[in-house]
Design a protein around this motif. Structure first.
Motif, PDB file in Angstrom:
ATOM      1  N   ALA A   1      29.996-121.581 -15.704  1.00  0.00           N
ATOM      2  CA  ALA A   1      29.989-120.795 -14.465  1.00  0.00           C
ATOM      3  C   ALA A   1      31.234-119.920 -14.436  1.00  0.00           C
ATOM      4  O   ALA A   1      32.332-120.347 -14.813  1.00  0.00           O
ATOM      5  N   LEU A   2      31.065-118.686 -13.968  1.00  0.00           N
ATOM      6  CA  LEU A   2      32.158-117.713 -13.933  1.00  0.00           C
ATOM      7  C   LEU A   2      32.808-117.709 -12.557  1.00  0.00           C
ATOM      8  O   LEU A   2      32.146-117.503 -11.534  1.00  0.00           O
ATOM      9  N   ALA A   3      34.132-117.906 -12.524  1.00  0.00           N
ATOM     10  CA  ALA A   3      34.905-117.815 -11.289  1.00  0.00           C
ATOM     11  C   ALA A   3      35.347-116.369 -11.075  1.00  0.00           C
ATOM     12  O   ALA A   3      35.389-115.570 -12.012  1.00  0.00           O
ATOM     13  N   PRO A   4      35.690-116.013  -9.829  1.00  0.00           N
ATOM     14  CA  PRO A   4      36.098-114.627  -9.551  1.00  0.00           C
ATOM     15  C   PRO A   4      37.289-114.153 -10.375  1.00  0.00           C
ATOM     16  O   PRO A   4      37.420-112.948 -10.628  1.00  0.00           O
ATOM     17  N   ASP A   5      38.156-115.083 -10.815  1.00  0.00           N
ATOM     18  CA  ASP A   5      39.328-114.664 -11.596  1.00  0.00           C
ATOM     19  C   ASP A   5      39.030-114.486 -13.075  1.00  0.00           C
ATOM     20  O   ASP A   5      39.940-114.226 -13.871  1.00  0.00           O
ATOM     21  N   GLY A   6      37.751-114.613 -13.462  1.00  0.00           N
ATOM     22  CA  GLY A   6      37.383-114.420 -14.854  1.00  0.00           C
ATOM     23  C   GLY A   6      37.394-115.680 -15.695  1.00  0.00           C
ATOM     24  O   GLY A   6      37.191-115.606 -16.908  1.00  0.00           O
ATOM     25  N   THR A   7      37.610-116.844 -15.057  1.00  0.00           N
ATOM     26  CA  THR A   7      37.612-118.109 -15.791  1.00  0.00           C
ATOM     27  C   THR A   7      36.203-118.691 -15.858  1.00  0.00           C
ATOM     28  O   THR A   7      35.503-118.765 -14.844  1.00  0.00           O
ATOM     29  N   TRP A   8      35.808-119.090 -17.052  1.00  0.00           N
ATOM     30  CA  TRP A   8      34.534-119.783 -17.258  1.00  0.00           C
ATOM     31  C   TRP A   8      34.800-121.286 -17.290  1.00  0.00           C
ATOM     32  O   TRP A   8      35.699-121.750 -17.999  1.00  0.00           O
ATOM     33  N   ARG A   9      34.017-122.057 -16.533  1.00  0.00           N
ATOM     34  CA  ARG A   9      34.206-123.508 -16.471  1.00  0.00           C
ATOM     35  C   ARG A   9      32.867-124.220 -16.629  1.00  0.00           C
ATOM     36  O   ARG A   9      31.841-123.759 -16.138  1.00  0.00           O
ATOM     37  N   VAL A  10      32.932-125.378 -17.315  1.00  0.00           N
ATOM     38  CA  VAL A  10      31.735-126.183 -17.517  1.00  0.00           C
ATOM     39  C   VAL A  10      32.177-127.614 -17.819  1.00  0.00           C
ATOM     40  O   VAL A  10      33.287-127.841 -18.319  1.00  0.00           O
ATOM     41  N   ASP A  11      31.335-128.589 -17.479  1.00  0.00           N
ATOM     42  CA  ASP A  11      31.606-129.961 -17.914  1.00  0.00           C
ATOM     43  C   ASP A  11      31.724-129.961 -19.428  1.00  0.00           C
ATOM     44  O   ASP A  11      30.915-129.351 -20.123  1.00  0.00           O
ATOM     45  N   THR A  12      32.746-130.653 -19.953  1.00  0.00           N
ATOM     46  CA  THR A  12      33.017-130.540 -21.382  1.00  0.00           C
ATOM     47  C   THR A  12      31.797-130.890 -22.226  1.00  0.00           C
ATOM     48  O   THR A  12      31.163-131.934 -22.041  1.00  0.00           O
ATOM     49  N   PRO A  13      31.437-130.010 -23.161  1.00  0.00           N
ATOM     50  CA  PRO A  13      30.309-130.292 -24.037  1.00  0.00           C
ATOM     51  C   PRO A  13      30.714-131.025 -25.314  1.00  0.00           C
ATOM     52  O   PRO A  13      29.863-131.296 -26.162  1.00  0.00           O
ATOM     53  N   LEU A  14      31.996-131.334 -25.460  1.00  0.00           N
ATOM     54  CA  LEU A  14      32.493-131.973 -26.677  1.00  0.00           C
ATOM     55  C   LEU A  14      32.096-133.450 -26.666  1.00  0.00           C
ATOM     56  O   LEU A  14      32.438-134.192 -25.752  1.00  0.00           O
ATOM     57  N   GLY A  15      31.382-133.864 -27.710  1.00  0.00           N
ATOM     58  CA  GLY A  15      30.755-135.176 -27.688  1.00  0.00           C
ATOM     59  C   GLY A  15      31.603-136.328 -28.173  1.00  0.00           C
ATOM     60  O   GLY A  15      31.187-137.475 -28.080  1.00  0.00           O
ATOM     61  N   GLY A  16      32.784-136.111 -28.712  1.00  0.00           N
ATOM     62  CA  GLY A  16      33.595-137.206 -29.211  1.00  0.00           C
ATOM     63  C   GLY A  16      34.666-136.707 -30.144  1.00  0.00           C
ATOM     64  O   GLY A  16      34.818-135.499 -30.366  1.00  0.00           O
ATOM     65  N   PRO A  17      35.460-137.625 -30.731  1.00  0.00           N
ATOM     66  CA  PRO A  17      36.575-137.224 -31.593  1.00  0.00           C
ATOM     67  C   PRO A  17      36.111-136.366 -32.760  1.00  0.00           C
ATOM     68  O   PRO A  17      35.041-136.561 -33.326  1.00  0.00           O
ATOM     69  N   GLY A  18      36.933-135.398 -33.111  1.00  0.00           N
ATOM     70  CA  GLY A  18      36.621-134.552 -34.248  1.00  0.00           C
ATOM     71  C   GLY A  18      37.148-133.148 -34.081  1.00  0.00           C
ATOM     72  O   GLY A  18      37.731-132.800 -33.058  1.00  0.00           O
ATOM     73  N   GLN A  19      36.950-132.360 -35.130  1.00  0.00           N
ATOM     74  CA  GLN A  19      37.242-130.934 -35.083  1.00  0.00           C
ATOM     75  C   GLN A  19      35.967-130.222 -34.643  1.00  0.00           C
ATOM     76  O   GLN A  19      34.934-130.330 -35.300  1.00  0.00           O
ATOM     77  N   TRP A  20      36.045-129.500 -33.551  1.00  0.00           N
ATOM     78  CA  TRP A  20      34.909-128.770 -33.004  1.00  0.00           C
ATOM     79  C   TRP A  20      35.198-127.277 -33.057  1.00  0.00           C
ATOM     80  O   TRP A  20      36.349-126.841 -32.943  1.00  0.00           O
ATOM     81  N   ARG A  21      34.144-126.494 -33.203  1.00  0.00           N
ATOM     82  CA  ARG A  21      34.241-125.037 -33.097  1.00  0.00           C
ATOM     83  C   ARG A  21      33.480-124.623 -31.854  1.00  0.00           C
ATOM     84  O   ARG A  21      32.316-125.014 -31.661  1.00  0.00           O
ATOM     85  N   ALA A  22      34.123-123.858 -30.983  1.00  0.00           N
ATOM     86  CA  ALA A  22      33.491-123.358 -29.763  1.00  0.00           C
ATOM     87  C   ALA A  22      33.226-121.867 -29.925  1.00  0.00           C
ATOM     88  O   ALA A  22      34.126-121.102 -30.301  1.00  0.00           O
ATOM     89  N   PHE A  23      32.004-121.454 -29.652  1.00  0.00           N
ATOM     90  CA  PHE A  23      31.582-120.068 -29.771  1.00  0.00           C
ATOM     91  C   PHE A  23      31.226-119.515 -28.388  1.00  0.00           C
ATOM     92  O   PHE A  23      30.382-120.084 -27.695  1.00  0.00           O
ATOM     93  N   ALA A  24      31.865-118.417 -28.011  1.00  0.00           N
ATOM     94  CA  ALA A  24      31.516-117.704 -26.787  1.00  0.00           C
ATOM     95  C   ALA A  24      30.680-116.498 -27.170  1.00  0.00           C
ATOM     96  O   ALA A  24      31.153-115.584 -27.849  1.00  0.00           O
ATOM     97  N   ASP A  25      29.418-116.502 -26.745  1.00  0.00           N
ATOM     98  CA  ASP A  25      28.444-115.459 -27.099  1.00  0.00           C
ATOM     99  C   ASP A  25      28.154-114.677 -25.822  1.00  0.00           C
ATOM    100  O   ASP A  25      27.579-115.225 -24.870  1.00  0.00           O
ATOM    101  N   PHE A  26      28.541-113.385 -25.773  1.00  0.00           N
ATOM    102  CA  PHE A  26      28.490-112.646 -24.512  1.00  0.00           C
ATOM    103  C   PHE A  26      28.433-111.149 -24.780  1.00  0.00           C
ATOM    104  O   PHE A  26      28.679-110.678 -25.900  1.00  0.00           O
ATOM    105  N   THR A  27      28.138-110.398 -23.723  1.00  0.00           N
ATOM    106  CA  THR A  27      28.176-108.938 -23.771  1.00  0.00           C
ATOM    107  C   THR A  27      28.963-108.444 -22.560  1.00  0.00           C
ATOM    108  O   THR A  27      28.500-108.572 -21.427  1.00  0.00           O
ATOM    109  N   PRO A  28      30.170-107.917 -22.740  1.00  0.00           N
ATOM    110  CA  PRO A  28      30.909-107.373 -21.600  1.00  0.00           C
ATOM    111  C   PRO A  28      30.219-106.118 -21.085  1.00  0.00           C
ATOM    112  O   PRO A  28      29.639-105.355 -21.869  1.00  0.00           O
ATOM    113  N   THR A  29      30.251-105.922 -19.794  1.00  0.00           N
ATOM    114  CA  THR A  29      29.633-104.732 -19.218  1.00  0.00           C
ATOM    115  C   THR A  29      30.236-103.471 -19.841  1.00  0.00           C
ATOM    116  O   THR A  29      31.451-103.302 -19.889  1.00  0.00           O
TER     117      THR A  29
END
Length: 315
Positions: free
Chosen positions: A120-148
């Motif tokens: 979810a996008l907050a007015p200040d431009g911060t995106w927040r979500v319940d953590t999707p990280l499932g457990g210990p490890g090295q994770w890669r997070a990808f933000a897939d978007f199109t700026p206006t």
């Protein structure tokens, strides 16, 4: 064979470390943002950097075309970030693509974990979500978007979740897999340097599923990650629900372009019975190895003989 290690709140041998955390885990990024300058050599221009980025698959850079994925401090159990624009300010306006303004995909670096969520996008431009990280490890997070007013982008950043880690080997290529009582069969194999049709056919209890439900504007949603660097390929199926020719299963065909030979992990999201399910496959791209993925017979591709406009891909 599985290897058990313990991860501290840092990553070893990575090129850049950010000083913030996502509530759980430290954010790091191993991909280069800019080339180093040597004595007597001119500094790379913005056009040079953009040309380099054009040659790279999506998700390998934390910063591209003036946009940067920035971590944000967050409470435990939450994942938060911003996208800084060319002016250095948080981006607050985004185009809707595939029913959402932001697609956040996370995968463990050994490709044993995967989540696709929509913050979810907050007015200040911060995106927040319940953590999707499932457990210990090295994770890669990808933000897939199109700026206006801009082009589609996929930016990536590494996240380390501390704790005891059991490394898992990549599963061998196979033509079918099961998830939540569904059997999904893969026909075809990706070929580097050209568009390759991949057809995924869904059945349940031995019967074809002919009433798949639209999910993110399609009957299926496919992400491919290259083993090793986790280069990101995001493709969508040939055809659109309601276009008069696309059937709601059992087969969904994707038109995929992979950047190189090698092993890839495919993640198919499909919706049925009001619930999203994720089927996973290992495939090997390249003429010398594609025989390792059998090509079973099955129903005709979803899009029929006339493919029309290919599914969307994000670079």
């Amino acid at each position: 064979m599985r290897t058990v290690t313990r991860l501290a709140g840092f990553a070893v041998g990575l090129a850049a470390v950010f000083g913030a955390t996502y509530g759980i885990g430290r954010v790091v990024d191993p991909a280069p943002v800019a080339e180093s300058q040597h004595d007597g050599a001119a500094a790379p221009t913005a056009d040079d950097r953009n040309a380099t980025a054009d040659r790279l698959p999506g998700g390998l850079l934390v910063s591209e075309r003036g946009y940067t994925l920035e971590p944000v401090d967050a409470p435990a159990g939450e994942f938060a970030f911003r996208i800084a624009g060319p002016d250095g300010r948080p981006v607050t306006r985004y185009e809707v693509a595939h029913d959402k303004k932001m697609h956040l995909i996370v995968a463990r670096r050994d490709l044993s974990g995967f989540r696709h969520v929509h913050p979810a996008l907050a007015p200040d431009g911060t995106w927040r979500v319940d953590t999707p990280l499932g457990g210990p490890g090295q994770w890669r997070a990808f933000a897939d978007f199109t700026p206006t007013g801009g082009e589609p982008l996929t930016l990536g950043v590494d996240v380390t979740v501390p704790g005891e880690l059991t490394e898992r080997q990549l599963p061998a290529p196979a033509a079918s897999t099961t998830v939540d009582g569904y059997t999904v069969t893969l026909t075809g194999a990706p070929q580097p340097g050209r568009t390759s049709p991949l057809t995924l056919t869904v059945s349940r209890d031995g019967r074809p599923v002919t009433d798949l439900e639209p999910y993110l504007g399609a009957y299926g949603h496919l992400v491919a990650l290259r083993r090793g660097d986790l280069a990101y390929l995001h493709v969508h199926p040939d055809g659109t629900p309601g276009d008069g020719r696309t059937r709601p299963g059992p087969a969904v065909t994707f038109l995929a372009d992979v950047p190189s030979a090698g092993s890839y992990r495919l993640y198919l999201d499909f919706q049925h019975g009001g619930r999203v399910h994720t089927a996973e496959f290992t495939v090997v791209a390249g003429a010398a190895t594609t025989a390792s993925v059998p090509t079973p017979s099955g129903p005709a591709p979803t899009g029929g003989a006339d493919h029309g406009t290919p599914g969307h891909g994000h670079n």
